[in-house]
Scaffold this active site. Structure first.
Site, PDB file in Angstrom:
ATOM      1  N   SER A  67       0.833  -1.189   0.000  1.00 51.58           N
ATOM      2  CA  SER A  67       0.000   0.000   0.000  1.00 51.58           C
ATOM      3  C   SER A  67       0.872   1.246   0.000  1.00 51.58           C
ATOM      4  O   SER A  67       1.912   1.293   0.661  1.00 51.58           O
ATOM      5  CB  SER A  67      -0.903   0.007   1.246  1.00 51.58           C
ATOM      6  OG  SER A  67      -1.430   1.285   1.496  1.00 51.58           O
ATOM      7  N   LYS A  68       0.422   2.276  -0.720  1.00 51.51           N
ATOM      8  CA  LYS A  68       1.155   3.533  -0.738  1.00 51.51           C
ATOM      9  C   LYS A  68       1.162   4.181   0.646  1.00 51.51           C
ATOM     10  O   LYS A  68       2.057   4.945   0.982  1.00 51.51           O
ATOM     11  CB  LYS A  68       0.526   4.487  -1.757  1.00 51.51           C
ATOM     12  CG  LYS A  68       0.661   4.018  -3.197  1.00 51.51           C
ATOM     13  CD  LYS A  68       0.001   4.998  -4.156  1.00 51.51           C
ATOM     14  CE  LYS A  68       0.117   4.508  -5.591  1.00 51.51           C
ATOM     15  NZ  LYS A  68      -0.532   5.422  -6.545  1.00 51.51           N
ATOM     16  N   ARG A  69       0.160   3.859   1.459  1.00 54.42           N
ATOM     17  CA  ARG A  69       0.085   4.468   2.799  1.00 54.42           C
ATOM     18  C   ARG A  69       0.975   3.755   3.806  1.00 54.42           C
ATOM     19  O   ARG A  69       1.538   4.375   4.692  1.00 54.42           O
ATOM     20  CB  ARG A  69      -1.365   4.448   3.298  1.00 54.42           C
ATOM     21  CG  ARG A  69      -2.292   5.386   2.557  1.00 54.42           C
ATOM     22  CD  ARG A  69      -3.701   5.276   3.085  1.00 54.42           C
ATOM     23  NE  ARG A  69      -4.246   3.937   2.866  1.00 54.42           N
ATOM     24  CZ  ARG A  69      -5.425   3.534   3.340  1.00 54.42           C
ATOM     25  NH1 ARG A  69      -6.153   4.346   4.075  1.00 54.42           N
ATOM     26  NH2 ARG A  69      -5.866   2.316   3.094  1.00 54.42           N
ATOM     27  N   ARG A  70       1.114   2.426   3.664  1.00 58.73           N
ATOM     28  CA  ARG A  70       1.858   1.643   4.660  1.00 58.73           C
ATOM     29  C   ARG A  70       3.311   1.406   4.282  1.00 58.73           C
ATOM     30  O   ARG A  70       4.170   1.265   5.147  1.00 58.73           O
ATOM     31  CB  ARG A  70       1.200   0.274   4.860  1.00 58.73           C
ATOM     32  CG  ARG A  70      -0.128   0.266   5.554  1.00 58.73           C
ATOM     33  CD  ARG A  70      -0.475  -1.171   5.924  1.00 58.73           C
ATOM     34  NE  ARG A  70      -0.336  -2.070   4.779  1.00 58.73           N
ATOM     35  CZ  ARG A  70      -1.326  -2.419   3.974  1.00 58.73           C
ATOM     36  NH1 ARG A  70      -2.531  -1.923   4.190  1.00 58.73           N
ATOM     37  NH2 ARG A  70      -1.127  -3.247   2.961  1.00 58.73           N
TER      38      ARG A  70
END
Length: 465
Positions: free
Chosen positions: A246-249
């Protein structure tokens, strides 16, 4: 397999930075083209006007340049091909492979609700699809139509995926796909097919999140009378928790790895091993990868991203790299730290000394700093290695070093050994205080090589400080 000349493409959407999943797709597409003497095409799929940005386009181009995946044609931009898409839509309408649909949003919502109430998959009921003997509803005056593709109702779509094997999806599972919105702009699946046909793409290598798009696209290839390309759907890359990255994680952008001091060839080497292998080979060059690469060796199972393995590979590629090339990048990291290198030793020589000890270029820059300015030793280092007796011994060392006939690693090595013998101590009792006084730290390469690079005048200045 296709008998056509090999032409592959990488077709990212400019809705963010170039991420590692995209780089692996580009790498496999590039390698397949290079292996077969084919053509690698870069296409920017920028029809998502709400999310596509010029900054993302620039990030994709910069990322491709950094990893060194050179493309033979492109970049092509879908937004510059709108006239072509509209021409093909007109041809499909004329041939009966597409039709106008005047359903309102309310009607589509009602269809969805009724299907869900029956426990069925929500789908368009094809009320505007022309059929022999069928009477279509009256055309409403207040609805701008979409254009739908006339999907075959009976039978199934079957293809031999170069990675996943034989895949079959029944046409009953497919809807009559919208290929043009009410304002006339074409949709993703349609544009992809027209582009691949016009660009004569022979092999479509992409992530397996596109598998569900493939049967719809195959129908459109056939409607256009075009040869269907070979499809190869690559497995997803999971993080160390077994989840889709994920781009967030996760650090998934190529830019992240550049700023963290990774070499592009190390990242490509690692990404090549995610889902593909050549025996037990772990460390290899891009040229070797092209020589060995074959789509049949790509695993259909997801891969897990192992940052420790990437770090190990990066260290191996740093060891193998030309010091002058390392110096170009390390200079930028040193500049970010406010370290000027013009008045010190040649940075390439420093990199040559440090490259066997560095896992990243950031780490190398940290180690290189003391060659250009002394670091302040910690209280612990002072307590352990710079007591009064150590300082007295270093004064004697400086007096002898100042009189050396030449200043190089061999001369210094011999002098240090003689000095240790004269002082009646062990090597660490001289070497560690020397490192602490001259460098500010005690973890350095061989002290004679370090002193030789820093230079006589600067070493003596630091010993006298």
């Amino acid at each position: 397999m296709s008998s056509r000349p090999v032409r592959t493409r990488f077709a990212p959407s400019p809705t963010g930075l170039l991420h590692i999943g995209g780089v692996r797709t580009a790498l496999f597409s590039w390698a397949h083209a290079r292996k077969h003497g084919g053509t690698f095409v870069l296409r920017i799929e920028d029809t998502d006007l709400e999310r596509s940005t010029p900054e993302s386009v620039a990030a994709i181009l910069d990322g491709m340049h950094w990893v060194g995946l050179d493309y033979d044609e492109g970049p092509f931009y879908q937004m510059q091909r709108m006239a072509r898409y509209k021409t093909v839509i007109g041809q499909m309408l004329d041939s009966g492979h597409a039709y106008y649909c005047y359903c309102s949003r309310e009607e589509l919502d009602a269809m969805r609700a009724e299907a869900e109430a029956r426990g069925e998959k929500p789908r368009y009921d094809r009320r505007w699809r022309p059929e022999e003997g069928k009477t279509l509803p009256a055309v409403p005056a207040d609805v701008q139509p979409v254009v739908r593709f006339r999907t075959p109702i009976d039978g199934a779509v079957t293809w031999d995926d170069a990675v996943k094997g034989r895949i079959e999806i029944g046409n009953v599972e497919l809807d009559d796909l919208i290929i043009a919105r009410p304002d006339g702009t074409p949709t993703y699946n349609f544009c992809v097919v027209v582009d691949d046909v016009d660009m004569q793409i022979s092999h479509v290598i992409r992530g397996d999140d596109h598998v569900n798009n493939t049967p719809r696209q195959i129908h459109m290839y056939q409607a256009l009378g075009a040869e269907v390309p070979v499809f190869a759907h690559l497995p997803m890359i999971h993080n160390d928790q077994g989840q889709k990255m994920s781009k967030r994680r996760d650090a998934v952008s190529v830019v992240d790895y550049d700023t963290q001091g990774y070499l592009p060839e190390a990242l490509l080497n690692y990404l090549a091993r995610l889902g593909w292998g050549h025996g037990d080979d772990e460390f290899f060059t891009l040229e070797q990868f092209v020589e060995w690469f074959d789509l049949k060796d790509v695993s259909p199972s997801p891969s897990r991203f192992d940052r420790d393995k990437l770090l190990w590979l990066n260290a191996q590629h740093i060891k193998a790299a030309d010091p002058a090339r390392l110096a170009e990048r390390v200079a930028a990291f040193l500049a970010d730290k406010g370290v000027a290198t013009a008045d010190g030793p040649q940075l390439a020589d420093v990199c040559a000394l440090l490259k066997d000890r560095s896992q990243t270029l950031v780490e190398m820059a940290d180690q290189a700093e003391y060659f250009y300015r002394p670091l302040n030793p910690t209280a612990e280092v002072v307590e352990k290695h710079l007591q009064p007796e150590d300082e007295e011994r270093l004064k004697l060392f400086a007096e002898g070093a100042a009189a050396l006939p030449q200043w190089d690693a061999a001369t210094l090595s011999a002098f240090i050994k003689d000095f240790v013998k004269q002082q009646g101590v062990k090597m660490p009792q001289v070497g560690m205080p020397l490192r602490a006084k001259v460098c500010g730290i005690t973890n350095t390469p061989s002290v004679d090589a370090v002193l030789a690079l820093i230079g006589r005048d600067e070493v003596l200045r630091r010993l006298a400080a």
